[in-house]
Design a protein around this motif. Structure first.
Motif, PDB file in Angstrom:
ATOM      1  N   LEU A 242     -15.182 -19.131  42.585  1.00 31.52           N
ATOM      2  CA  LEU A 242     -13.930 -18.384  42.478  1.00 31.52           C
ATOM      3  C   LEU A 242     -13.634 -17.940  41.049  1.00 31.52           C
ATOM      4  O   LEU A 242     -12.798 -17.062  40.828  1.00 31.52           O
ATOM      5  CB  LEU A 242     -12.764 -19.226  43.009  1.00 31.52           C
ATOM      6  N   ALA A 243     -14.299 -18.549  40.061  1.00 31.92           N
ATOM      7  CA  ALA A 243     -14.057 -18.182  38.664  1.00 31.92           C
ATOM      8  C   ALA A 243     -15.133 -18.802  37.778  1.00 31.92           C
ATOM      9  O   ALA A 243     -15.719 -19.823  38.140  1.00 31.92           O
ATOM     10  CB  ALA A 243     -12.677 -18.661  38.219  1.00 31.92           C
ATOM     11  N   TYR A 244     -15.381 -18.164  36.635  1.00 30.31           N
ATOM     12  CA  TYR A 244     -16.388 -18.688  35.706  1.00 30.31           C
ATOM     13  C   TYR A 244     -16.049 -18.303  34.276  1.00 30.31           C
ATOM     14  O   TYR A 244     -15.486 -17.249  34.018  1.00 30.31           O
ATOM     15  CB  TYR A 244     -17.787 -18.174  36.072  1.00 30.31           C
ATOM     16  N   GLU A 245     -16.423 -19.156  33.356  1.00 30.50           N
ATOM     17  CA  GLU A 245     -16.168 -18.888  31.943  1.00 30.50           C
ATOM     18  C   GLU A 245     -17.225 -17.951  31.368  1.00 30.50           C
ATOM     19  O   GLU A 245     -18.384 -18.007  31.752  1.00 30.50           O
ATOM     20  CB  GLU A 245     -16.234 -20.199  31.139  1.00 30.50           C
ATOM     21  N   CYS A 246     -16.800 -17.165  30.384  1.00 29.61           N
ATOM     22  CA  CYS A 246     -17.748 -16.408  29.571  1.00 29.61           C
ATOM     23  C   CYS A 246     -17.888 -17.178  28.259  1.00 29.61           C
ATOM     24  O   CYS A 246     -17.343 -18.265  28.124  1.00 29.61           O
ATOM     25  CB  CYS A 246     -17.222 -14.996  29.321  1.00 29.61           C
ATOM     26  N   LEU A 247     -18.564 -16.598  27.269  1.00 33.22           N
ATOM     27  CA  LEU A 247     -18.775 -17.334  26.030  1.00 33.22           C
ATOM     28  C   LEU A 247     -17.500 -17.481  25.179  1.00 33.22           C
ATOM     29  O   LEU A 247     -17.489 -18.216  24.201  1.00 33.22           O
ATOM     30  CB  LEU A 247     -19.902 -16.698  25.209  1.00 33.22           C
ATOM     31  N   VAL A 260      -8.603 -13.557  44.598  1.00 35.76           N
ATOM     32  CA  VAL A 260      -7.949 -14.812  44.256  1.00 35.76           C
ATOM     33  C   VAL A 260      -6.482 -14.504  43.971  1.00 35.76           C
ATOM     34  O   VAL A 260      -6.170 -13.669  43.142  1.00 35.76           O
ATOM     35  CB  VAL A 260      -8.622 -15.482  43.032  1.00 35.76           C
ATOM     36  N   GLU A 261      -5.615 -15.158  44.708  1.00 38.14           N
ATOM     37  CA  GLU A 261      -4.174 -15.017  44.483  1.00 38.14           C
ATOM     38  C   GLU A 261      -3.646 -16.323  43.896  1.00 38.14           C
ATOM     39  O   GLU A 261      -4.158 -17.390  44.207  1.00 38.14           O
ATOM     40  CB  GLU A 261      -3.426 -14.806  45.805  1.00 38.14           C
ATOM     41  N   LEU A 301      -2.762 -17.088  36.251  1.00 38.88           N
ATOM     42  CA  LEU A 301      -3.601 -15.929  35.930  1.00 38.88           C
ATOM     43  C   LEU A 301      -3.277 -15.413  34.542  1.00 38.88           C
ATOM     44  O   LEU A 301      -2.115 -15.424  34.139  1.00 38.88           O
ATOM     45  CB  LEU A 301      -3.253 -14.776  36.871  1.00 38.88           C
ATOM     46  N   THR A 302      -4.300 -14.908  33.845  1.00 34.92           N
ATOM     47  CA  THR A 302      -3.997 -14.134  32.648  1.00 34.92           C
ATOM     48  C   THR A 302      -4.613 -12.744  32.802  1.00 34.92           C
ATOM     49  O   THR A 302      -5.749 -12.617  33.260  1.00 34.92           O
ATOM     50  CB  THR A 302      -4.454 -14.823  31.340  1.00 34.92           C
ATOM     51  N   THR A 303      -3.822 -11.736  32.447  1.00 39.28           N
ATOM     52  CA  THR A 303      -4.290 -10.358  32.569  1.00 39.28           C
ATOM     53  C   THR A 303      -4.644  -9.790  31.190  1.00 39.28           C
ATOM     54  O   THR A 303      -4.974  -8.627  31.070  1.00 39.28           O
ATOM     55  CB  THR A 303      -3.202  -9.478  33.215  1.00 39.28           C
ATOM     56  N   GLU A 304      -4.575 -10.644  30.158  1.00 41.42           N
ATOM     57  CA  GLU A 304      -4.923 -10.223  28.798  1.00 41.42           C
ATOM     58  C   GLU A 304      -6.386  -9.795  28.766  1.00 41.42           C
ATOM     59  O   GLU A 304      -7.235 -10.479  29.321  1.00 41.42           O
ATOM     60  CB  GLU A 304      -4.777 -11.415  27.834  1.00 41.42           C
ATOM     61  N   PRO A 305      -6.718  -8.680  28.087  1.00 40.53           N
ATOM     62  CA  PRO A 305      -8.124  -8.283  28.007  1.00 40.53           C
ATOM     63  C   PRO A 305      -8.958  -9.362  27.306  1.00 40.53           C
ATOM     64  O   PRO A 305      -8.495  -9.967  26.344  1.00 40.53           O
ATOM     65  CB  PRO A 305      -8.084  -7.007  27.149  1.00 40.53           C
ATOM     66  N   CYS A 306     -10.159  -9.611  27.804  1.00 46.62           N
ATOM     67  CA  CYS A 306     -11.016 -10.641  27.210  1.00 46.62           C
ATOM     68  C   CYS A 306     -11.950  -9.984  26.189  1.00 46.62           C
ATOM     69  O   CYS A 306     -12.543  -8.946  26.479  1.00 46.62           O
ATOM     70  CB  CYS A 306     -11.827 -11.332  28.292  1.00 46.62           C
ATOM     71  N   LEU A 315      -8.534 -16.952  35.415  1.00 48.70           N
ATOM     72  CA  LEU A 315      -7.745 -18.145  35.726  1.00 48.70           C
ATOM     73  C   LEU A 315      -7.692 -18.957  34.442  1.00 48.70           C
ATOM     74  O   LEU A 315      -8.686 -19.040  33.718  1.00 48.70           O
ATOM     75  CB  LEU A 315      -8.411 -18.989  36.822  1.00 48.70           C
ATOM     76  N   THR A 316      -6.541 -19.565  34.171  1.00 44.76           N
ATOM     77  CA  THR A 316      -6.406 -20.301  32.915  1.00 44.76           C
ATOM     78  C   THR A 316      -6.960 -21.724  33.014  1.00 44.76           C
ATOM     79  O   THR A 316      -6.766 -22.518  32.114  1.00 44.76           O
ATOM     80  CB  THR A 316      -4.927 -20.374  32.503  1.00 44.76           C
ATOM     81  N   GLY A 317      -7.645 -22.033  34.082  1.00 47.82           N
ATOM     82  CA  GLY A 317      -8.157 -23.398  34.249  1.00 47.82           C
ATOM     83  C   GLY A 317      -7.404 -24.065  35.374  1.00 47.82           C
ATOM     84  O   GLY A 317      -6.398 -23.550  35.844  1.00 47.82           O
TER      85      GLY A 317
END
Ligand SMILES: [Zn+2]
Length: 421
Positions: A242-247, A260-261, A301-306, A315-317
């Motif tokens: 459902l979610a994964y981290e980037c670097l 994902v809601e 949720l965060t909608t801030e650009p990564c 997802l913030t965790g």
């Protein structure tokens, strides 16, 4: 030149394009589920909703959330798949404790994991050990399929046998690890007991974790003491990744292949960015279409650009489980958010947030005990209120400074003193 993304077309699409793409796939899966999975039809009929009424992600609010216990009951009442299966034959069936039966994953699910692993640095030519179980549950085989797509050579070492794992890692010059953080910790500890210098004697560069939370201190130790780049994924056996981290390692991207809601667990209403609620998923899975399934996990949720360039929301965790949060003035506050705020102030020795009902309004008080009474209390209170509002999205009414020993040690982080009449 090495490509930057596994699937750039999807991972960097604009917010509007992603919304259009996901709404299209949502309409497709809802229509499909209604006609192929009897349990999906029943759920929609009971809610009085036709497939044509679900056109956008927002429309999902019209449907109830199916939770794990209900799902298990449906499987028991109508074995083995509770009416959710949408295909006549299966390649494989997995079994989770319960027992809960899970049909094979759709091919697309392996692409999602491959995308996640690529985002964290796994590349063709790497060699990985998969320390997840290869029997009953899907985890091990799922990972193997994803690694094959990346061109990463995999060794199915499974669970346990730390000494054997070390021999394999040394002999085969393993560069990647898939498993839980605690098990990697055990492997490293064993290596040190056996007299190895982990950095010198092993080639491990990347670790990807799921199924267990990675604590900040353990992460720091893996990265700084042992030179391992770490990243985590989040998902469940039945819903997939459902979610994964980037670097960037701050928040987890939501893949394009699932909706994902974040919802109010009481009403099912969708919540905005930064608001804490239950993670609810609708994967585009045509073998086993699960529409609006609750995970029981809390996140936001965060909608801030990564900065990594991926445009998906994050997802913030995972903050905890539904039931641990306290709702005050319409916002859910989780103890872990409060701890995050307090960790920013080393002047504080103990704290407790108290929610009371005052003239029909929730009143939020932060009680504090200080290490040093001589500091500027007004300054601290103002800064604390601001930080609390930033993280918890609700403004506390007041900060009270209490004498040492007033707040019980090991007491609740959030004390709910409201009495409902
Ligand atoms: Zn990113």
């Amino acid at each position: 030149m090495e490509k930057e993304f596994y699937d750039a077309a999807k991972e960097t699409m604009s917010v509007e394009d992603r919304e259009r793409y996901q709404n299209e796939r949502l309409r497709d899966i809802v229509e499909y589920a209604y006609h192929h999975a009897p349990a999906a039809k029943e759920k929609m009929d009971r809610a009085g909703v036709t497939p044509g009424q679900i056109k956008t992600i927002k429309d999902l609010e019209k449907l109830p959330i199916t939770r794990k216990d209900e799902f298990t009951e449906q499987q028991k009442a109508n074995p083995p798949f509770g009416g959710f299966l949408a295909v006549p034959t299966l390649k494989a069936i997995f079994v989770s404790p319960g027992p809960i039966y899970e049909p094979e994953d759709p091919e697309e699910q392996f692409e999602v994991i491959a995308k996640a692993l690529y985002a964290t640095g796994f590349r063709a030519g790497d060699r990985a050990i998969i320390t997840f179980s290869f029997h009953l549950v899907p985890a091990g085989i799922r990972m193997a399929e994803a690694l094959t797509r990346l061109g990463v050579t995999w060794v199915p070492t499974g669970v346990g046998n730390t000494e054997l794992q070390l021999e394999i890692m040394r002999d085969l010059q393993i560069t990647c690890y898939l498993g839980t953080p605690s098990f990697l910790g055990l492997i490293i500890k064993k290596a040190e007991e056996l007299g190895y210098d982990f950095r010198r004697d092993f080639q491990l560069k990347h670790a990807w974790f799921i199924a267990e939370m990675l604590s900040p201190s353990l992460r720091q130790s893996f990265e700084q003491d042992y030179g391992i780049s770490t990243a985590q994924g989040y998902g469940t056996a039945e819903l997939g990744t459902l979610a994964y981290e980037c670097l960037q390692k701050s928040g987890m991207h939501i893949p394009e292949e699932v909706i994902v809601e974040i919802v109010d667990p009481e009403t099912g209403r969708q919540l905005g960015p930064g608001e804490v609620g239950e993670v609810v998923a609708t994967p585009f899975n045509k073998i086993y279409p699960l529409i609006r399934f609750g995970t029981g996990d809390l996140s936001s949720l965060t909608t801030e650009p990564c900065p990594c360039g991926r445009t998906s929301y994050k997802l913030t965790g995972v903050l905890g489980r539904v039931g641990e949060e306290v709702k005050a003035r319409g916002m859910f506050i989780h103890p872990r958010q409060v701890q995050e705020v307090m960790a920013r102030f080393d002047q504080i020795s103990r704290f407790q947030v108290v929610v009371r009902l005052h003239e029909h309004r929730d009143e939020i008080t932060i009680n504090l005990e200080l290490k040093d009474e001589t500091i500027n209390k007004e300054q601290l209170a103002n800064s604390l209120i601001k930080n609390f509002q930033d993280i918890c999205r609700v403004r506390p009414d007041k900060v009270e400074f209490l004498a040492k020993g007033t707040i019980p040690e090991g007491g609740k982080v959030i004390l709910d003193e409201r009495v409902w009449k």
